[in-house]
Scaffold this active site. Sequence first.
Site, PDB file in Angstrom:
ATOM      1  N   HIS A  96      -1.724  12.980  37.162  1.00  8.09           N
ATOM      2  CA  HIS A  96      -3.148  13.236  36.902  1.00  8.09           C
ATOM      3  C   HIS A  96      -3.237  14.538  36.121  1.00  8.09           C
ATOM      4  CE1 HIS A  96      -7.438  13.861  37.417  1.00  8.09           C
ATOM      5  NE2 HIS A  96      -7.539  12.680  38.030  1.00  8.09           N
ATOM      6  N   HIS A 175     -24.453  -0.086 -14.052  1.00 10.02           N
ATOM      7  CA  HIS A 175     -23.802  -1.392 -13.977  1.00 10.02           C
ATOM      8  C   HIS A 175     -22.583  -1.444 -14.897  1.00 10.02           C
ATOM      9  CE1 HIS A 175     -27.384  -2.708 -11.816  1.00 10.02           C
ATOM     10  NE2 HIS A 175     -28.084  -2.137 -12.785  1.00 10.02           N
ATOM     11  N   SER A 300       4.630   9.375 -13.368  1.00  8.65           N
ATOM     12  CA  SER A 300       5.061   7.999 -13.135  1.00  8.65           C
ATOM     13  C   SER A 300       6.573   7.979 -13.135  1.00  8.65           C
ATOM     14  CB  SER A 300       4.513   7.083 -14.231  1.00  8.65           C
ATOM     15  OG  SER A 300       5.163   5.820 -14.198  1.00  8.65           O
ATOM     16  N   ASN A 314      -5.442   9.224  -3.091  1.00  9.41           N
ATOM     17  CA  ASN A 314      -5.092   9.604  -1.718  1.00  9.41           C
ATOM     18  C   ASN A 314      -6.356   9.847  -0.907  1.00  9.41           C
ATOM     19  OD1 ASN A 314      -4.597  11.703   0.454  1.00  9.41           O
ATOM     20  ND2 ASN A 314      -2.481  11.230  -0.078  1.00  9.41           N
ATOM     21  N   THR A 346      -8.809   7.126  26.421  1.00  7.40           N
ATOM     22  CA  THR A 346      -7.917   6.845  25.299  1.00  7.40           C
ATOM     23  C   THR A 346      -8.634   7.021  23.971  1.00  7.40           C
ATOM     24  OG1 THR A 346      -6.509   5.349  26.544  1.00  7.40           O
ATOM     25  CG2 THR A 346      -6.596   5.018  24.174  1.00  7.40           C
TER      26      THR A 346
END
Length: 471
Positions: A96, A175, A300, A314, A346
Amino acid sequence: MAHSFADISPQIALTPLDGRYRAQTAPLVDHLSEAALNRSRLVVETEWMIHLLDQQVIPGLRTLTEDERTLLRAIPEDFGAEGIAEHAEIERETVHDVKAIEYYIKRRLAGTSLEPLAEVVHIYCTSEDVNNLSYALMVKGAVEQVWLPALRGTIDDLTALARDAAEVPMLSRTHGQPATPTTLGKEIAVFAHRLRRQERRISADEYLGKINGATGTYAAHAVSVPSADWEQVSRTFVEHLGLTWNPLTTQIESHDWQAEVYADIARAGRILHNLATDVWTYISMGYFRQRLSAQGGTGSSTMPHKVNPIRFENAEANLEISGALLDSLASTLVTSRLQRDLTDSTTQRNIGPAIGHSLLAIANIRKGLAGLDVDAEAMAADLDGNWEVLGEAVQSVMRTLGVQGVPGLDNPYERLKDLTRGHRVDGEGMREFIRSLGLPQAEQERLLALSPHTYLGYAASLVSHLDNPRA
Protein backbone atom coordinates in the site's frame (compact mmCIF):
# COMPACT_ATOMS: atom_id res chain seq x y z
CA MET A 1 19.90 -16.32 -28.07
CA ALA A 2 19.53 -12.54 -28.13
CA HIS A 3 20.09 -10.59 -24.93
CA SER A 4 17.01 -9.58 -22.96
CA PHE A 5 17.05 -5.79 -22.69
CA ALA A 6 14.83 -6.09 -19.61
CA ASP A 7 17.84 -7.40 -17.64
CA ILE A 8 20.22 -4.58 -18.58
CA SER A 9 21.21 -2.12 -15.85
CA PRO A 10 20.71 0.80 -15.76
CA GLN A 11 17.21 0.08 -16.98
CA ILE A 12 16.33 0.75 -20.61
CA ALA A 13 13.36 3.05 -21.04
CA LEU A 14 10.17 1.57 -22.45
CA THR A 15 8.69 4.87 -23.62
CA PRO A 16 10.41 7.45 -25.84
CA LEU A 17 9.69 10.20 -23.31
CA ASP A 18 12.14 8.55 -20.90
CA GLY A 19 14.49 7.42 -23.65
CA ARG A 20 15.03 9.23 -26.94
CA TYR A 21 13.29 12.44 -25.83
CA ARG A 22 14.39 12.50 -22.19
CA ALA A 23 16.17 15.85 -22.47
CA GLN A 24 13.05 17.68 -23.65
CA THR A 25 10.70 16.16 -21.07
CA ALA A 26 13.01 15.84 -18.05
CA PRO A 27 11.59 18.93 -16.27
CA LEU A 28 8.30 17.09 -15.80
CA VAL A 29 9.97 14.35 -13.75
CA ASP A 30 10.03 16.70 -10.76
CA HIS A 31 6.25 17.01 -11.00
CA LEU A 32 4.58 14.01 -12.64
CA SER A 33 6.74 10.95 -11.94
CA GLU A 34 6.01 8.27 -9.36
CA ALA A 35 8.76 9.74 -7.20
CA ALA A 36 7.15 13.17 -7.50
CA LEU A 37 3.83 11.66 -6.41
CA ASN A 38 5.42 10.24 -3.28
CA ARG A 39 7.20 13.50 -2.53
CA SER A 40 3.89 15.34 -2.84
CA ARG A 41 2.32 12.80 -0.49
CA LEU A 42 5.07 13.55 2.02
CA VAL A 43 4.31 17.26 1.69
CA VAL A 44 0.60 16.71 2.32
CA GLU A 45 1.13 14.38 5.28
CA THR A 46 3.70 16.58 7.02
CA GLU A 47 1.79 19.79 6.38
CA TRP A 48 -1.40 18.15 7.71
CA MET A 49 0.42 17.26 10.92
CA ILE A 50 1.73 20.81 11.23
CA HIS A 51 -1.74 22.21 10.53
CA LEU A 52 -3.49 20.09 13.14
CA LEU A 53 -0.95 20.81 15.85
CA ASP A 54 -0.44 24.51 15.16
CA GLN A 55 -4.20 25.10 14.98
CA GLN A 56 -4.62 23.07 18.19
CA VAL A 57 -7.40 21.08 16.57
CA ILE A 58 -6.87 18.09 18.87
CA PRO A 59 -7.43 19.07 22.51
CA GLY A 60 -4.51 18.49 24.84
CA LEU A 61 -1.78 18.42 22.21
CA ARG A 62 0.91 21.04 22.14
CA THR A 63 1.92 23.24 19.21
CA LEU A 64 5.15 22.68 17.38
CA THR A 65 8.45 24.45 17.84
CA GLU A 66 10.07 26.10 14.84
CA ASP A 67 12.73 23.37 14.80
CA GLU A 68 10.03 20.71 14.72
CA ARG A 69 8.32 22.37 11.75
CA THR A 70 11.68 22.51 10.00
CA LEU A 71 12.22 18.82 10.76
CA LEU A 72 8.87 17.85 9.28
CA ARG A 73 9.29 19.99 6.16
CA ALA A 74 12.76 18.57 5.60
CA ILE A 75 11.26 15.10 5.11
CA PRO A 76 9.87 15.80 1.60
CA GLU A 77 12.72 18.19 0.82
CA ASP A 78 15.28 15.45 1.50
CA PHE A 79 13.37 12.78 -0.43
CA GLY A 80 15.89 11.62 -3.01
CA ALA A 81 17.34 8.39 -4.37
CA GLU A 82 17.80 6.80 -0.94
CA GLY A 83 14.34 7.84 0.20
CA ILE A 84 12.76 6.51 -3.00
CA ALA A 85 14.44 3.14 -2.45
CA GLU A 86 13.43 3.05 1.21
CA HIS A 87 9.81 3.87 0.42
CA ALA A 88 9.78 1.11 -2.20
CA GLU A 89 11.14 -1.31 0.40
CA ILE A 90 8.40 -0.35 2.89
CA GLU A 91 5.73 -0.63 0.20
CA ARG A 92 6.81 -4.17 -0.58
CA GLU A 93 5.80 -4.99 2.98
CA THR A 94 2.63 -2.88 3.21
CA VAL A 95 1.50 -3.49 -0.37
CA HIS A 96 0.00 0.00 0.00
CA ASP A 97 1.81 3.07 -1.26
CA VAL A 98 0.18 5.66 1.01
CA LYS A 99 0.58 3.50 4.13
CA ALA A 100 4.23 3.20 3.20
CA ILE A 101 4.43 7.00 3.21
CA GLU A 102 3.00 7.09 6.73
CA TYR A 103 5.58 4.56 7.95
CA TYR A 104 8.37 6.41 6.12
CA ILE A 105 7.54 9.61 8.05
CA LYS A 106 7.25 7.80 11.39
CA ARG A 107 10.73 6.37 10.90
CA ARG A 108 12.06 9.91 10.68
CA LEU A 109 10.27 10.99 13.83
CA ALA A 110 11.78 8.14 15.83
CA GLY A 111 14.25 9.41 18.40
CA THR A 112 13.14 13.04 18.00
CA SER A 113 10.92 15.25 20.11
CA LEU A 114 8.08 14.39 17.73
CA GLU A 115 8.16 10.64 18.36
CA PRO A 116 5.41 10.92 21.04
CA LEU A 117 3.24 12.65 18.41
CA ALA A 118 3.90 10.14 15.65
CA GLU A 119 0.30 8.89 15.60
CA VAL A 120 -0.79 12.31 14.41
CA VAL A 121 0.74 11.33 11.06
CA HIS A 122 -2.14 10.39 8.71
CA ILE A 123 -4.75 10.86 11.44
CA TYR A 124 -8.33 11.43 10.17
CA CYS A 125 -7.14 10.70 6.63
CA THR A 126 -8.21 8.24 4.02
CA SER A 127 -5.64 7.55 1.33
CA GLU A 128 -7.62 9.59 -1.16
CA ASP A 129 -7.38 12.64 1.09
CA VAL A 130 -3.64 12.48 0.58
CA ASN A 131 -3.74 11.42 -3.06
CA ASN A 132 -6.14 14.06 -4.37
CA LEU A 133 -4.16 16.86 -2.79
CA SER A 134 -0.88 15.35 -4.01
CA TYR A 135 -2.08 15.13 -7.60
CA ALA A 136 -3.43 18.66 -7.46
CA LEU A 137 -0.04 19.93 -6.29
CA MET A 138 1.75 17.87 -8.95
CA VAL A 139 -0.40 18.96 -11.87
CA LYS A 140 -0.41 22.58 -10.70
CA GLY A 141 3.37 22.55 -10.52
CA ALA A 142 3.79 20.86 -13.89
CA VAL A 143 1.41 23.21 -15.67
CA GLU A 144 2.48 26.46 -14.02
CA GLN A 145 6.22 25.84 -13.78
CA VAL A 146 6.94 23.80 -16.92
CA TRP A 147 4.15 23.60 -19.50
CA LEU A 148 2.82 27.17 -19.40
CA PRO A 149 6.30 28.76 -19.62
CA ALA A 150 6.95 26.62 -22.71
CA LEU A 151 3.66 27.73 -24.28
CA ARG A 152 4.38 31.36 -23.44
CA GLY A 153 7.77 31.02 -25.10
CA THR A 154 6.05 29.75 -28.24
CA ILE A 155 3.62 32.67 -28.19
CA ASP A 156 6.57 35.06 -27.84
CA ASP A 157 8.30 33.38 -30.80
CA LEU A 158 5.18 33.69 -32.94
CA THR A 159 4.59 37.29 -31.87
CA ALA A 160 8.13 38.25 -32.88
CA LEU A 161 7.75 36.52 -36.25
CA ALA A 162 4.36 38.16 -36.82
CA ARG A 163 5.79 41.62 -36.17
CA ASP A 164 8.82 41.02 -38.38
CA ALA A 165 6.65 39.77 -41.26
CA ALA A 166 3.69 42.09 -40.70
CA GLU A 167 4.14 43.81 -44.07
CA VAL A 168 5.32 40.84 -46.15
CA PRO A 169 2.58 40.23 -48.75
CA MET A 170 1.40 36.67 -49.19
CA LEU A 171 -1.19 34.96 -51.32
CA SER A 172 -3.93 33.41 -49.21
CA ARG A 173 -5.38 30.04 -50.00
CA THR A 174 -8.91 29.23 -49.01
CA HIS A 175 -9.85 25.62 -49.76
CA GLY A 176 -6.31 25.37 -51.12
CA GLN A 177 -7.11 27.82 -53.94
CA PRO A 178 -5.66 31.32 -54.51
CA ALA A 179 -7.64 33.88 -52.52
CA THR A 180 -7.50 37.47 -51.28
CA PRO A 181 -3.89 38.34 -50.37
CA THR A 182 -2.80 38.82 -46.78
CA THR A 183 0.54 39.22 -45.06
CA LEU A 184 2.59 36.45 -43.54
CA GLY A 185 2.74 38.38 -40.28
CA LYS A 186 -1.02 38.64 -40.01
CA GLU A 187 -1.43 34.89 -40.54
CA ILE A 188 1.17 34.08 -37.87
CA ALA A 189 -0.48 36.64 -35.57
CA VAL A 190 -3.72 34.65 -35.78
CA PHE A 191 -1.96 31.70 -34.14
CA ALA A 192 -0.30 33.87 -31.50
CA HIS A 193 -3.70 35.37 -30.65
CA ARG A 194 -5.42 31.98 -30.47
CA LEU A 195 -2.74 30.53 -28.24
CA ARG A 196 -2.68 33.58 -26.00
CA ARG A 197 -6.39 33.12 -25.29
CA GLN A 198 -5.76 29.51 -24.31
CA GLU A 199 -2.80 30.54 -22.16
CA ARG A 200 -5.01 32.95 -20.23
CA ARG A 201 -7.68 30.30 -19.84
CA ILE A 202 -5.24 27.68 -18.55
CA SER A 203 -3.58 30.21 -16.24
CA ALA A 204 -6.97 30.80 -14.62
CA ASP A 205 -7.83 27.11 -14.18
CA GLU A 206 -8.52 25.99 -10.61
CA TYR A 207 -6.86 23.06 -8.84
CA LEU A 208 -9.30 21.62 -6.31
CA GLY A 209 -8.66 19.57 -3.21
CA LYS A 210 -10.47 18.03 -0.28
CA ILE A 211 -9.63 16.37 3.05
CA ASN A 212 -12.89 15.04 4.50
CA GLY A 213 -12.57 11.34 5.16
CA ALA A 214 -13.68 7.99 3.82
CA THR A 215 -16.91 9.14 2.15
CA GLY A 216 -16.62 12.92 2.38
CA THR A 217 -18.66 13.25 5.60
CA TYR A 218 -15.98 14.04 8.21
CA ALA A 219 -17.42 11.11 10.16
CA ALA A 220 -14.18 10.02 11.83
CA HIS A 221 -13.27 13.64 12.45
CA ALA A 222 -16.56 14.57 14.08
CA VAL A 223 -16.73 11.53 16.32
CA SER A 224 -13.10 11.95 17.43
CA VAL A 225 -13.09 15.71 18.07
CA PRO A 226 -16.71 16.93 18.01
CA SER A 227 -15.67 20.38 19.23
CA ALA A 228 -13.67 21.18 16.08
CA ASP A 229 -15.06 23.02 13.08
CA TRP A 230 -13.84 20.40 10.64
CA GLU A 231 -15.02 22.14 7.51
CA GLN A 232 -13.00 25.18 8.50
CA VAL A 233 -9.99 23.01 9.33
CA SER A 234 -10.30 21.31 5.94
CA ARG A 235 -10.79 24.52 3.97
CA THR A 236 -7.89 26.36 5.57
CA PHE A 237 -5.58 23.41 5.03
CA VAL A 238 -6.43 23.02 1.35
CA GLU A 239 -6.02 26.75 0.81
CA HIS A 240 -2.72 26.68 2.74
CA LEU A 241 -1.48 24.28 0.05
CA GLY A 242 -2.40 26.83 -2.62
CA LEU A 243 -5.43 24.90 -3.85
CA THR A 244 -9.16 25.57 -4.09
CA TRP A 245 -11.29 23.80 -1.48
CA ASN A 246 -14.01 21.44 -2.70
CA PRO A 247 -16.69 21.23 0.03
CA LEU A 248 -18.76 18.41 -1.48
CA THR A 249 -17.20 15.10 -2.51
CA THR A 250 -17.50 11.36 -2.10
CA GLN A 251 -14.38 9.50 -0.97
CA ILE A 252 -12.64 11.03 -3.96
CA GLU A 253 -12.32 14.61 -5.06
CA SER A 254 -14.43 14.51 -8.18
CA HIS A 255 -11.59 15.29 -10.62
CA ASP A 256 -13.75 17.69 -12.64
CA TRP A 257 -11.01 20.30 -12.38
CA GLN A 258 -8.59 17.83 -13.94
CA ALA A 259 -10.93 17.26 -16.86
CA GLU A 260 -11.11 21.03 -17.32
CA VAL A 261 -7.34 21.50 -17.28
CA TYR A 262 -6.72 18.59 -19.65
CA ALA A 263 -9.41 19.77 -22.05
CA ASP A 264 -7.81 23.22 -22.11
CA ILE A 265 -4.32 21.83 -22.70
CA ALA A 266 -5.68 19.53 -25.42
CA ARG A 267 -7.38 22.50 -27.12
CA ALA A 268 -4.17 24.49 -27.06
CA GLY A 269 -2.47 21.42 -28.51
CA ARG A 270 -4.93 21.29 -31.38
CA ILE A 271 -4.18 24.93 -32.19
CA LEU A 272 -0.46 24.09 -32.09
CA HIS A 273 -1.20 21.15 -34.40
CA ASN A 274 -2.89 23.55 -36.83
CA LEU A 275 0.17 25.81 -36.61
CA ALA A 276 2.49 22.88 -37.35
CA THR A 277 0.51 21.78 -40.41
CA ASP A 278 0.26 25.33 -41.78
CA VAL A 279 3.97 26.04 -41.33
CA TRP A 280 4.78 22.67 -42.90
CA THR A 281 2.64 23.68 -45.88
CA TYR A 282 4.28 27.10 -46.16
CA ILE A 283 7.67 25.36 -46.17
CA SER A 284 6.51 23.05 -48.98
CA MET A 285 5.35 26.10 -50.94
CA GLY A 286 8.71 27.80 -50.51
CA TYR A 287 7.42 30.63 -48.33
CA PHE A 288 9.87 29.60 -45.62
CA ARG A 289 13.42 28.37 -46.11
CA GLN A 290 14.86 26.04 -43.48
CA ARG A 291 18.37 26.43 -42.16
CA LEU A 292 19.97 23.00 -42.03
CA SER A 293 21.86 23.80 -38.82
CA ALA A 294 18.58 24.37 -36.99
CA GLN A 295 16.85 21.22 -38.21
CA GLY A 296 19.58 18.62 -37.87
CA GLY A 297 22.67 17.35 -39.63
CA THR A 298 21.03 15.18 -42.30
CA GLY A 299 17.96 16.14 -44.29
CA SER A 300 17.47 12.87 -46.13
CA SER A 301 19.40 9.61 -46.05
CA THR A 302 19.42 9.42 -49.85
CA MET A 303 18.63 12.90 -51.20
CA PRO A 304 21.35 15.34 -50.11
CA HIS A 305 19.45 18.42 -51.30
CA LYS A 306 16.60 17.99 -48.82
CA VAL A 307 15.99 19.71 -45.52
CA ASN A 308 12.93 17.96 -44.14
CA PRO A 309 10.48 19.82 -41.87
CA ILE A 310 10.94 17.15 -39.20
CA ARG A 311 10.37 19.44 -36.23
CA PHE A 312 6.84 20.23 -37.34
CA GLU A 313 6.12 16.61 -38.26
CA ASN A 314 7.36 15.47 -34.86
CA ALA A 315 5.15 18.09 -33.22
CA GLU A 316 2.11 16.92 -35.20
CA ALA A 317 2.54 13.33 -34.07
CA ASN A 318 3.19 14.16 -30.44
CA LEU A 319 0.24 16.52 -30.27
CA GLU A 320 -2.01 13.80 -31.61
CA ILE A 321 -0.77 11.37 -28.95
CA SER A 322 -1.06 14.00 -26.25
CA GLY A 323 -4.56 14.98 -27.32
CA ALA A 324 -5.73 11.38 -27.27
CA LEU A 325 -4.31 10.81 -23.79
CA LEU A 326 -5.68 14.08 -22.43
CA ASP A 327 -9.11 13.29 -23.86
CA SER A 328 -9.00 9.86 -22.24
CA LEU A 329 -7.99 11.33 -18.88
CA ALA A 330 -10.73 13.94 -19.03
CA SER A 331 -13.46 11.47 -19.91
CA THR A 332 -12.38 8.74 -17.49
CA LEU A 333 -11.64 10.80 -14.40
CA VAL A 334 -15.06 12.44 -14.10
CA THR A 335 -16.73 9.09 -13.41
CA SER A 336 -16.38 7.07 -10.20
CA ARG A 337 -18.88 4.37 -9.26
CA LEU A 338 -20.94 5.32 -6.22
CA GLN A 339 -18.63 6.63 -3.50
CA ARG A 340 -15.34 5.22 -4.87
CA ASP A 341 -13.71 3.01 -7.45
CA LEU A 342 -10.05 2.74 -8.35
CA THR A 343 -10.14 3.50 -12.08
CA ASP A 344 -8.61 6.91 -11.34
CA SER A 345 -5.52 5.40 -9.72
CA THR A 346 -4.05 3.92 -12.90
CA THR A 347 -5.47 6.69 -15.06
CA GLN A 348 -3.77 9.48 -13.14
CA ARG A 349 -0.41 7.77 -13.49
CA ASN A 350 -0.63 8.66 -17.20
CA ILE A 351 -0.83 12.41 -16.65
CA GLY A 352 2.94 12.58 -17.17
CA PRO A 353 2.89 10.99 -20.64
CA ALA A 354 -0.09 13.14 -21.70
CA ILE A 355 1.58 16.41 -20.78
CA GLY A 356 5.02 15.08 -21.73
CA HIS A 357 4.06 14.52 -25.37
CA SER A 358 2.61 18.04 -25.46
CA LEU A 359 5.80 19.52 -23.99
CA LEU A 360 7.90 17.59 -26.51
CA ALA A 361 5.77 18.94 -29.36
CA ILE A 362 6.16 22.51 -28.12
CA ALA A 363 9.94 22.07 -27.94
CA ASN A 364 9.98 20.87 -31.55
CA ILE A 365 7.77 23.70 -32.77
CA ARG A 366 10.02 26.27 -31.12
CA LYS A 367 13.14 24.69 -32.58
CA GLY A 368 11.48 24.49 -35.98
CA LEU A 369 10.41 28.13 -35.91
CA ALA A 370 13.92 29.18 -34.89
CA GLY A 371 15.29 27.55 -38.05
CA LEU A 372 13.07 29.37 -40.55
CA ASP A 373 13.84 32.26 -42.87
CA VAL A 374 11.07 34.10 -44.69
CA ASP A 375 11.35 33.97 -48.49
CA ALA A 376 9.55 37.15 -49.53
CA GLU A 377 10.64 36.68 -53.14
CA ALA A 378 8.88 33.32 -53.41
CA MET A 379 5.72 34.89 -52.03
CA ALA A 380 6.01 37.80 -54.44
CA ALA A 381 6.34 35.43 -57.40
CA ASP A 382 3.22 33.59 -56.27
CA LEU A 383 1.31 36.87 -56.10
CA ASP A 384 2.52 37.89 -59.55
CA GLY A 385 1.03 34.73 -60.99
CA ASN A 386 -2.43 35.27 -59.53
CA TRP A 387 -3.82 38.62 -60.63
CA GLU A 388 -7.29 37.08 -60.77
CA VAL A 389 -7.54 37.51 -56.97
CA LEU A 390 -8.25 41.20 -57.67
CA GLY A 391 -11.62 40.08 -59.03
CA GLU A 392 -13.02 40.44 -55.51
CA ALA A 393 -11.86 44.05 -55.29
CA VAL A 394 -13.26 44.98 -58.71
CA GLN A 395 -16.69 43.38 -58.21
CA SER A 396 -16.97 44.90 -54.70
CA VAL A 397 -16.35 48.39 -56.07
CA MET A 398 -18.80 47.75 -58.91
CA ARG A 399 -21.45 46.51 -56.49
CA THR A 400 -20.94 49.52 -54.22
CA LEU A 401 -21.32 51.94 -57.12
CA GLY A 402 -24.32 50.01 -58.43
CA VAL A 403 -26.26 50.28 -55.19
CA GLN A 404 -25.40 53.99 -55.15
CA GLY A 405 -27.18 54.36 -58.49
CA VAL A 406 -24.25 54.50 -60.92
CA PRO A 407 -25.54 53.01 -64.23
CA GLY A 408 -23.90 50.26 -66.28
CA LEU A 409 -22.53 48.20 -63.42
CA ASP A 410 -25.08 45.39 -63.34
CA ASN A 411 -24.17 41.82 -62.44
CA PRO A 412 -20.66 42.59 -61.14
CA TYR A 413 -20.07 39.17 -59.60
CA GLU A 414 -21.13 37.33 -62.72
CA ARG A 415 -18.98 39.51 -64.98
CA LEU A 416 -15.89 38.94 -62.85
CA LYS A 417 -16.68 35.24 -62.66
CA ASP A 418 -16.68 35.04 -66.46
CA LEU A 419 -13.33 36.80 -66.55
CA THR A 420 -11.53 34.98 -63.78
CA ARG A 421 -13.03 31.59 -62.93
CA GLY A 422 -10.82 28.86 -64.32
CA HIS A 423 -8.65 31.42 -66.12
CA ARG A 424 -5.27 32.95 -65.44
CA VAL A 425 -5.42 36.72 -65.69
CA ASP A 426 -2.24 38.77 -65.84
CA GLY A 427 -1.84 42.37 -64.77
CA GLU A 428 -2.51 43.86 -68.15
CA GLY A 429 -5.60 41.71 -68.66
CA MET A 430 -7.04 42.83 -65.34
CA ARG A 431 -6.30 46.48 -66.06
CA GLU A 432 -7.86 46.22 -69.50
CA PHE A 433 -11.02 44.80 -67.95
CA ILE A 434 -11.13 47.61 -65.38
CA ARG A 435 -10.82 50.24 -68.13
CA SER A 436 -13.69 48.63 -70.02
CA LEU A 437 -16.17 49.06 -67.16
CA GLY A 438 -16.79 52.78 -67.52
CA LEU A 439 -16.14 53.43 -63.83
CA PRO A 440 -15.98 56.93 -62.40
CA GLN A 441 -12.45 58.32 -62.71
CA ALA A 442 -11.53 58.10 -59.02
CA GLU A 443 -12.61 54.48 -58.63
CA GLN A 444 -10.98 53.46 -61.89
CA GLU A 445 -7.65 54.99 -60.88
CA ARG A 446 -7.84 53.34 -57.45
CA LEU A 447 -8.43 49.93 -58.98
CA LEU A 448 -5.80 50.39 -61.69
CA ALA A 449 -3.24 51.15 -58.95
CA LEU A 450 -3.99 47.87 -57.20
CA SER A 451 -1.88 44.75 -57.51
CA PRO A 452 -1.91 41.45 -55.65
CA HIS A 453 0.99 42.87 -53.61
CA THR A 454 -1.01 45.85 -52.40
CA TYR A 455 -4.51 44.39 -52.07
CA LEU A 456 -3.96 43.73 -48.38
CA GLY A 457 -6.63 45.66 -46.54
CA TYR A 458 -5.63 46.16 -42.90
CA ALA A 459 -3.53 42.98 -42.77
CA ALA A 460 -0.28 44.61 -41.66
CA SER A 461 -1.87 46.80 -38.99
CA LEU A 462 -3.95 43.95 -37.57
CA VAL A 463 -0.75 42.49 -36.13
CA SER A 464 -0.72 45.38 -33.65
CA HIS A 465 -3.56 43.67 -31.78
CA LEU A 466 -0.86 41.46 -30.32
CA ASP A 467 0.39 44.52 -28.43
CA ASN A 468 -2.72 44.30 -26.25
CA PRO A 469 -2.13 41.49 -23.74
CA ARG A 470 -5.89 41.02 -23.32
CA ALA A 471 -6.64 40.90 -27.04
